[in-house]
Motif scaffolding. Structure first.
Motif, mmCIF file in Angstrom:
data_model
loop_
_atom_site.group_PDB
_atom_site.id
_atom_site.type_symbol
_atom_site.label_atom_id
_atom_site.label_comp_id
_atom_site.label_asym_id
_atom_site.label_seq_id
_atom_site.Cartn_x
_atom_site.Cartn_y
_atom_site.Cartn_z
ATOM 1 N N LYS A 1 9.250 -3.215 -23.057
ATOM 2 C CA LYS A 1 8.840 -2.759 -21.531
ATOM 3 C C LYS A 1 10.801 -3.141 -20.782
ATOM 4 O O LYS A 1 11.029 -3.880 -21.535
ATOM 5 C CB LYS A 1 7.749 -4.041 -21.431
ATOM 6 C CG LYS A 1 6.458 -3.703 -21.905
ATOM 7 C CD LYS A 1 5.918 -4.679 -20.783
ATOM 8 C CE LYS A 1 4.209 -4.436 -21.230
ATOM 9 N NZ LYS A 1 3.324 -5.875 -20.590
ATOM 10 N N VAL A 2 10.777 -2.388 -19.818
ATOM 11 C CA VAL A 2 11.994 -2.714 -19.081
ATOM 12 C C VAL A 2 11.523 -3.658 -18.134
ATOM 13 O O VAL A 2 10.691 -3.519 -17.349
ATOM 14 C CB VAL A 2 12.807 -1.195 -18.702
ATOM 15 C CG1 VAL A 2 14.184 -1.889 -17.335
ATOM 16 C CG2 VAL A 2 13.142 -0.819 -19.300
ATOM 17 N N VAL A 3 12.726 -4.878 -17.894
ATOM 18 C CA VAL A 3 12.639 -5.874 -17.664
ATOM 19 C C VAL A 3 13.762 -6.096 -16.530
ATOM 20 O O VAL A 3 14.584 -5.792 -17.172
ATOM 21 C CB VAL A 3 11.502 -7.139 -17.608
ATOM 22 C CG1 VAL A 3 12.104 -8.521 -16.551
ATOM 23 C CG2 VAL A 3 10.919 -6.806 -18.807
ATOM 24 N N PRO A 4 13.385 -6.233 -14.711
ATOM 25 C CA PRO A 4 12.386 -6.233 -14.413
ATOM 26 C C PRO A 4 11.741 -4.451 -14.540
ATOM 27 O O PRO A 4 12.503 -3.723 -14.262
ATOM 28 C CB PRO A 4 12.786 -6.210 -12.372
ATOM 29 C CG PRO A 4 14.354 -6.078 -12.520
ATOM 30 C CD PRO A 4 14.806 -6.316 -14.182
ATOM 31 N N ALA A 5 10.664 -3.884 -14.236
ATOM 32 C CA ALA A 5 10.338 -2.769 -14.108
ATOM 33 C C ALA A 5 10.742 -2.029 -12.421
ATOM 34 O O ALA A 5 10.660 -0.616 -12.929
ATOM 35 C CB ALA A 5 8.714 -2.387 -13.905
ATOM 36 N N PHE A 6 10.810 -2.855 -12.070
ATOM 37 C CA PHE A 6 11.371 -2.390 -10.435
ATOM 38 C C PHE A 6 12.696 -3.149 -9.969
ATOM 39 O O PHE A 6 12.084 -4.400 -9.720
ATOM 40 C CB PHE A 6 10.633 -2.036 -9.278
ATOM 41 C CG PHE A 6 11.336 -1.072 -8.153
ATOM 42 C CD1 PHE A 6 11.022 0.170 -7.750
ATOM 43 C CD2 PHE A 6 11.012 -2.544 -7.223
ATOM 44 C CE1 PHE A 6 11.704 0.545 -6.651
ATOM 45 C CE2 PHE A 6 11.885 -1.785 -6.113
ATOM 46 C CZ PHE A 6 12.382 -0.482 -5.751
ATOM 47 N N ALA A 7 14.220 -2.414 -9.955
ATOM 48 C CA ALA A 7 14.865 -3.425 -9.082
ATOM 49 C C ALA A 7 15.413 -2.243 -8.374
ATOM 50 O O ALA A 7 15.557 -1.053 -7.665
ATOM 51 C CB ALA A 7 16.139 -3.734 -10.065
#
Length: 526
Positions: free
Chosen positions: A398-404
């Motif tokens: 998972k990419v964190v944050p998912a939305f940036a």
């Protein structure tokens, strides 16, 4: 968080106000708060029964909230107040009309400048309040119904076109705000709350925070760190701070600065690390400090921070927080008052103790090849703390944050760029089939066009560049770009991709990055 603002301080004035009012010790020459209220504020705020003042005495806010109120008086009503007086007034109001720790739970991300947080408010609050600023700004203040109604009136008086703007003209905004939102807010965020009175009765003195602290942290794009922080108490709930730490890669994290305590627990500090000023926004609870440190000029460059006072017993962190079944690795336990034998649960053996002190234990551990995948409780003697993840393979990235959101800047202008900073989280599946977080893994990073329109507009070419080994995205320059269609700016809509290697198998995760224009208004609470 949504970051649209209709009015506020300029970035330069705001930065000055934040530094002057929240992160510096008060001047001994400053007037006392009661004199400031009487001589400066009573020109507009009339005295009431019991020594109260109209409007002022009917609100409770965080230090940042009171700073914003005073700044609004300066910009909209011509208030003349010096830095020392403003600092004194913020301190007094936050101490006497602040929020209890329980009243900031769940919304501290706004104070800590975690601007990529996706808020979870009810639909009504999100639509009526969260379209123009964060819902947290509302949740971090307390008022009676009359004052909430006056806030509604203020909004319409200050922005007369509010009812006709997009996302407002589809409803009877004013009546909904008065008849539905005011009662809702007055019930949810009332002025009179037993929690605040109880806190005032038991809030510890600032002197109790003096001493040495063990801390642990994590900075996206850089990794884990740990160290100690020495705190010396001064006058007026102020501190001198000295930090000595190190990242996992060996680079130092050393510096000095000062801090001040508001409301009995709201720690605000400035510490210079390697020539760069980092702000500290912590909540102090007993023998624990927790919050975030971030660069004064780049709040996106920040690290999670948790600390325990030396002498107290607490296990703060396990670094790294995972081990692969069938392998050996070195693990460091960070905490305070650590004594006894460390234990990592079923299937994980301590092979060797490499280093041991009250604040740090470094061991070599081995996970059995048949160790069940999942989380293990970690303990040191009778003390328990964070978990250790055992995994045999990575199931998902998972990419964190998912939305940036990143922001263009510079390019001859005074507004800095705002980077996008990402971590790659590895997740596994436990013996019960349920997903569990393994931890942050090294990854190779890249960006791609998010959709067909982004490909057509060549966003990948113009919006900025991704640092492949760190997950740090730097946006392009501000201003019109003659090389782009219609000479538009370097905004873009991008997909963030992290590739993690797990024993020769590559797994990828995806996130979403919007590259947009500068932050023209940058208030302490977004």
């Amino acid at each position: 968080m949504k970051k649209r603002f209709r009015a506020g301080l300029s970035s330069g004035l705001l930065a000055l106000a934040v530094c002057a009012a929240l992160h510096s010790p008060p001047s001994l020459a400053a007037r006392d708060a009661q004199s400031i209220l009487k001589e400066t504020c009573q020109g507009c705020h009339t005295p009431e029964e019991g020594g109260a003042l109209s409007r002022i005495s009917h609100q409770r806010k965080t230090p940042e909230g009171w700073l914003m109120s005073i700044a609004r008086m300066q910009t909209m009503h011509g208030l003349k107040i010096g830095d020392d007086d403003r600092r004194t007034l913020v301190k007094y109001l936050a101490d006497t009309q602040g929020l209890a720790p329980s009243e900031t739970d769940g919304v501290r991300y706004a104070l800590e400048r975690r601007l990529n947080t996706v808020e979870t408010f009810d639909e009504q609050t999100s639509q009526m309040c969260g379209r123009c600023h964060s819902g947290a700004r509302v949740a971090l203040q307390r008022r009676p119904a009359q004052e909430w109604e006056r806030l509604v009136n203020f909004h319409l008086g200050q922005w007369p076109s509010l009812e006709y703007q997009a996302l407002s003209r589809d409803r009877d905004w004013f009546d909904l705000a008065r008849q539905e939102m005011v009662p809702l807010l007055a019930k949810r965020y009332p002025l009179d709350n037993p929690a605040w009175k109880q806190w005032l009765g038991k809030a510890p003195k600032a002197a109790t925070l003096a001493g040495d602290w063990s801390f642990s942290g994590h900075m996206p794009g850089k990794g884990e760190l740990a160290g100690s922080m020495s705190v010396t108490v001064g006058d007026g709930d102020t501190f001198k701070v000295s930090v000595k730490g190190q990242y996992a890669d060996g680079s130092p994290f050393n510096g000095e600065g000062s801090a001040i305590l508001y409301s009995g627990y709201e720690w605000r500090g400035n510490v210079t690390i390697d020539g760069v000023t980092l702000r500290q926004v912590f909540a102090a609870q007993g023998n624990a400090l927790q919050g975030r440190m971030f660069e004064a000029e780049h709040d996106e460059r920040g690290l999670d921070f948790v600390a325990a006072k030396q002498g107290a017993q607490r296990l703060l962190a396990v670094q790294p927080g995972y081990v692969k079944a069938g392998s050996e690795t070195e693990v460091t336990l960070i905490g305070s008052g650590l004594s006894g034998q460390p234990s990592f649960g079923k299937g994980v053996e301590v092979v060797d103790v490499l280093e041991q002190s009250a604040g740090r234990i470094k061991v070599k551990v081995k996970a059995a090849a048949n160790a069940p995948a999942g989380l293990r409780a970690v303990s040191v003697g009778s003390l328990q703390g964070p978990s250790l993840a055992v995994y045999s393979q990575v199931a998902e990235v998972k990419v964190v944050p998912a939305f940036a959101v990143a922001r263009i800047g510079e390019g001859g202008g005074s507004t800095p760029k705002v980077q996008g900073r990402f971590d790659a989280e590895a997740w596994g599946k436990g013996a019960d089939g349920q997903p569990y977080r393994i931890g942050v893994f090294p990854a190779q990073w890249k960006v791609e066009a998010f959709d067909d329109r982004a490909r057509e507009d060549e966003d990948l070419k113009f919006a900025g560049t991704m640092q492949a080994d760190a997950g740090v995205f730097t946006p392009g320059d501000a201003g019109p770009n003659p090389a782009r269609k219609m000479s538009t700016n370097n905004a873009g809509n991008l997909k963030v991709i992290a590739a993690v290697d797990d024993a020769g198998k590559s797994l990828t995760g995806e996130g979403h990055l919007i590259v947009t224009v500068q932050r023209w208004n940058n208030p302490p609470i977004p």
